[in-house]
Design an enzyme around this catalytic site. Structure first.
Site, short mmCIF file in Angstrom:
data_model
loop_
_atom_site.label_atom_id
_atom_site.label_comp_id
_atom_site.label_asym_id
_atom_site.label_seq_id
_atom_site.Cartn_x
_atom_site.Cartn_y
_atom_site.Cartn_z
N GLY A 101 4.49 74.45 62.38
CA GLY A 101 4.52 73.81 63.82
C GLY A 101 4.81 72.35 63.61
N ASN A 102 4.47 71.88 62.37
CA ASN A 102 4.70 70.49 62.23
C ASN A 102 5.98 70.20 62.11
OD1 ASN A 102 4.11 71.97 59.64
ND2 ASN A 102 5.17 70.18 58.76
N LYS A 136 -7.25 81.32 65.78
CA LYS A 136 -5.87 80.77 65.78
C LYS A 136 -5.82 79.62 66.59
CE LYS A 136 -1.58 80.85 64.40
NZ LYS A 136 -1.52 80.58 62.93
N LYS A 156 2.24 83.18 62.32
CA LYS A 156 3.50 83.11 62.11
C LYS A 156 4.03 83.26 60.61
CE LYS A 156 4.85 79.18 60.78
NZ LYS A 156 4.82 78.64 59.45
N LYS A 162 -0.44 80.81 54.53
CA LYS A 162 0.75 80.73 54.01
C LYS A 162 0.82 81.22 52.62
CE LYS A 162 2.04 76.34 56.29
NZ LYS A 162 1.10 76.50 57.53
#
Length: 308
Positions: free
Chosen positions: A9-10, A122, A205, A263
């Site tokens: 998102g960054n 989330k 994601k 991640k």
């Protein structure tokens, strides 16, 4: 290679930055400048985060009193189209005109019995002070949680089970198309009485990108974030970057659920299920990542962990 790139998102909206279309466009342009470097000779699939964008649309919708706010699955579909459009245009301006692009609205099935529905975790939307967050939680019935020294709204994040549009994604890849899909973890859906319907949730994601890469038989999964590797003892004098790790060893280290944890989990799951490599690293290093020279490479090919 067939490469799935999961943009954090960054990459689309930096922390604390105003959520304007201009800022998002500029960040997408910067991301696409890096992605374009690995496009020649490779098949590309691009996934992306959408937490800030969904949160912004939810806030804008709440300001309209004549109707109930749109649910998160609809907002997820809206952001997939918006962000996909920007990626297509900016990457298209960098690659040869003949390269085709397509953004696929991606429905993803989750389990109604997933325990995530009992414990929202989330984060979506902007950050707030504690006072503002508590007021919004009371007014709107939100769940809130700390995010650094601020607070954010949190929603359920069930695991992805099935990506419904996987076949058209494969067809497009076979024709040389750069595909943008599974944005924000995909549009969350579930079956109820034999009918598919959207739900109030946000799928992680990175976990969805790992499932996407697995089902596409990708050669490499790149999880692009704002750090150049996964680290142990992050933020301490003893911090060390991980160059290479077997997924079994990496999972034992333990990483924060709100940052690097998903991640690492996604990278490990992809490596274990496919025997291929997943790399966690910084977007500016993507060329070196594709060559195996940067990031944290997660693979079953070698035992143990190698530090930088």
């Amino acid at each position: 290679m067939r490469i799935v790139i999961a943009l954090g998102g960054n990459a689309l909206l930096r922390r604390g930055e105003a959520m304007t279309a201009e800022n998002q466009r500029e960040n997408v342009r910067i991301a696409c400048e890096q992605i374009a470097k690995v496009a020649p000779g490779n098949e590309l699939v691009i996934a992306h985060g959408n937490g800030p964008q969904v949160g912004l649309l939810a806030l804008q919708g709440a300001a309209y009193d004549a109707a109930n706010p749109y649910p998160l699955d609809v907002l997820g579909a809206e952001t997939e189209g918006m962000i996909g459009y920007m990626i297509e245009q900016e990457l298209g301006n960098l690659l040869p005109f003949e390269v085709p692009f397509a953004t696929i609205l991606t429905q993803v099935e989750v389990d109604p019995a997933d325990p995530a529905f009992q414990k929202p975790t989330k984060p979506i939307g902007p950050v707030y002070t504690k006072e503002d967050a508590e007021l919004l939680a009371k007014e709107k019935g939100w769940s809130i949680a700390p995010d650094g020294n601020k607070f954010r709204r949190v929603v359920p994040s069930p695991r992805p089970k099935q990506i419904f549009e996987i076949r058209p994604v494969k067809w497009l890849l076979e024709k040389g198309t750069v595909v943008v899909c599974a944005g924000g973890g995909g549009i969350p859906t579930m079956y109820e009485n034999g009918k598919l319907k959207g739900i109030e949730a946000v799928i992680d994601k990175d976990l969805c990108s790992a499932l996407l890469a697995e089902q596409l038989e990708a050669d490499l999964l790149v999880i692009a974030t704002d750090v150049d590797a996964a680290y142990i003892d992050w933020g301490k004098p003893t911090q060390k970057g991980i160059a290479q790790a077997h997924p079994d060893e990496l999972e034992r280290l333990g990483f924060a659920a709100g940052s690097m944890g998903p991640k690492v989990q996604a990278a490990c799951e992809f490596a274990i299920k496919t025997g291929k490599a997943a790399v966690i690293g910084a977007l500016p290093d993507i060329e070196a990542i594709a060559r195996g020279e940067a990031g944290t490479r997660v693979s079953t090919a070698k035992p143990g962990i190698t530090y930088r």
